[in-house]
Design a protein around this motif. Structure first.
Motif, short mmCIF file in Angstrom:
data_model
loop_
_atom_site.label_atom_id
_atom_site.label_comp_id
_atom_site.label_asym_id
_atom_site.label_seq_id
_atom_site.Cartn_x
_atom_site.Cartn_y
_atom_site.Cartn_z
N PHE A 1 0.81 -1.22 0.00
CA PHE A 1 0.00 0.00 0.00
C PHE A 1 0.84 1.27 0.00
N GLY A 2 1.95 1.30 -0.74
CA GLY A 2 2.57 2.60 -0.97
C GLY A 2 4.07 2.70 -0.83
N LEU A 3 4.71 1.91 0.03
CA LEU A 3 6.15 2.05 0.20
C LEU A 3 6.86 1.33 -0.94
N ASP A 4 7.77 2.01 -1.62
CA ASP A 4 8.44 1.45 -2.79
C ASP A 4 9.59 0.54 -2.35
N PRO A 5 9.52 -0.77 -2.64
CA PRO A 5 10.57 -1.68 -2.17
C PRO A 5 11.93 -1.37 -2.76
N ALA A 6 11.99 -0.96 -4.03
CA ALA A 6 13.29 -0.68 -4.65
C ALA A 6 13.98 0.50 -3.96
N SER A 7 13.21 1.54 -3.63
CA SER A 7 13.79 2.70 -2.95
C SER A 7 14.30 2.32 -1.56
N LEU A 8 13.51 1.51 -0.86
CA LEU A 8 13.92 1.09 0.48
C LEU A 8 15.18 0.24 0.43
N LEU A 9 15.26 -0.67 -0.53
CA LEU A 9 16.45 -1.51 -0.66
C LEU A 9 17.69 -0.68 -0.98
N ARG A 10 17.55 0.28 -1.87
CA ARG A 10 18.70 1.13 -2.19
C ARG A 10 19.19 1.87 -0.96
N LEU A 11 18.27 2.32 -0.14
CA LEU A 11 18.64 3.04 1.07
C LEU A 11 19.33 2.12 2.06
N LEU A 12 18.78 0.93 2.26
CA LEU A 12 19.38 -0.02 3.19
C LEU A 12 20.77 -0.46 2.73
N GLU A 13 20.95 -0.62 1.43
CA GLU A 13 22.23 -1.08 0.91
C GLU A 13 23.32 -0.02 1.03
N ARG A 14 22.92 1.23 1.24
CA ARG A 14 23.92 2.28 1.45
C ARG A 14 24.56 2.19 2.81
N PHE A 15 23.91 1.47 3.74
CA PHE A 15 24.41 1.37 5.11
C PHE A 15 24.41 -0.10 5.54
N PRO A 16 25.20 -0.96 4.88
CA PRO A 16 25.11 -2.40 5.12
C PRO A 16 25.56 -2.83 6.51
N GLY A 17 26.37 -2.05 7.16
CA GLY A 17 26.88 -2.48 8.46
C GLY A 17 25.99 -2.12 9.64
N ARG A 18 24.94 -1.38 9.41
CA ARG A 18 24.07 -0.97 10.51
C ARG A 18 23.24 -2.13 11.04
N ARG B 1 13.11 -8.28 0.20
CA ARG B 1 13.29 -9.11 -1.00
C ARG B 1 12.33 -10.29 -1.03
N LEU B 2 11.96 -10.79 0.15
CA LEU B 2 11.04 -11.93 0.23
C LEU B 2 9.58 -11.51 0.22
N ALA B 3 9.33 -10.22 0.22
CA ALA B 3 7.96 -9.72 0.39
C ALA B 3 7.04 -10.12 -0.75
#
Length: 233
Positions: free
Chosen positions: A96-113, A124-126
């Motif tokens: 219902f609205g959150l873009d998975p590709a945008s969220l993944l790009r953001l998370l991948e910018r900070f892999p160690g967090r 990815r499993l959603a």
């Protein structure tokens, strides 16, 4: 958060993981400020999920709360949230609205967090095109074993629950209440005959069986699809 999502989730949006997900739009709009915090927010929200949240989910899905809660206690995401609850909230928020590709790009910018890797894996499993909880549950089970099918996809004039075009396989999940009505029952027979005559294999499962053992059914589907893909080479 959109009105549709607010209606669809009800009290779920008030759970700790729900509060995380309903705030993700704001955080993805400002990655410089919020990006590094996403995983830590997720881990904190997951750690504070309560058994009462899970029992509420079980009542909404028509399952026995004690049985449901006992099962999810052995299957938790990092931080302690029941896996079923977290997966449902993630799937609905992405639907219902959150873009998975945008969220993944953001998370991948900070892999160690802390928490980012698990949150990215869950995205990815959603399953985002589901029309019912059994469809979503089965879609998740298929994704866990690496099989991604089209969900609620058009095959000729029909909309089918799950579709694999390479093997010409269709999976239908039928709830007894809806599909036992006389008119619907007859329509299902005509529809299935048309698909079979067009060389599709149609596998039908009851919603009860899917909710009871989604991983078992996913394994059976994967085995059938693998054989049919190999035979069509």
């Amino acid at each position: 958060m959109s009105g549709r999502f607010a209606v669809a989730t009800g009290r779920r949006a008030q759970s700790p993981v729900g509060r995380l997900l309903t705030g993700l739009d704001d955080r993805t709009d400002n990655p410089r400020r919020h990006g590094p915090q996403l995983g830590e927010i997720a881990a904190t929200a997951m750690a504070s999920a309560t058994p009462s949240d899970t029992r509420f989910q079980a009542r909404r899905r028509g399952r026995d709360p004690a049985v449901h809660h006992a099962r999810t206690d052995d299957s938790r995401l990092p931080g302690g949230t029941p896996r079923d609850e977290a997966e449902l909230l993630i799937d609905e928020r992405l639907k219902f609205g959150l873009d998975p590709a945008s969220l993944l790009r953001l998370l991948e910018r900070f892999p160690g967090r802390r928490g980012n890797a698990e949150l990215a894996r869950q995205v990815r499993l959603a399953v985002t095109r589901f029309a019912s909880e059994p469809e979503r549950s089965l879609g998740r089970a298929l994704h866990r074993i690496g099989l991604y099918l089209e969900i609620n996809a058009a095959v000729g004039p029909y909309i089918c629950d799950l579709v694999d075009r390479r093997s010409r396989t269709i999976i239908e999940v039928d709830g007894r209440e809806f599909h036992s009505a006389a008119g619907v029952f007859s329509k299902d027979r005509r529809r299935q005959n048309a698909l079979v005559l067009d060389r599709w294999l149609v596998l039908r499962y009851s919603a009860f069986d899917v909710l009871a053992a989604p991983d078992v059914i996913a394994g059976e589907i994967a085995s059938v699809i693998r054989r049919r893909r190999e035979s069509r080479r």
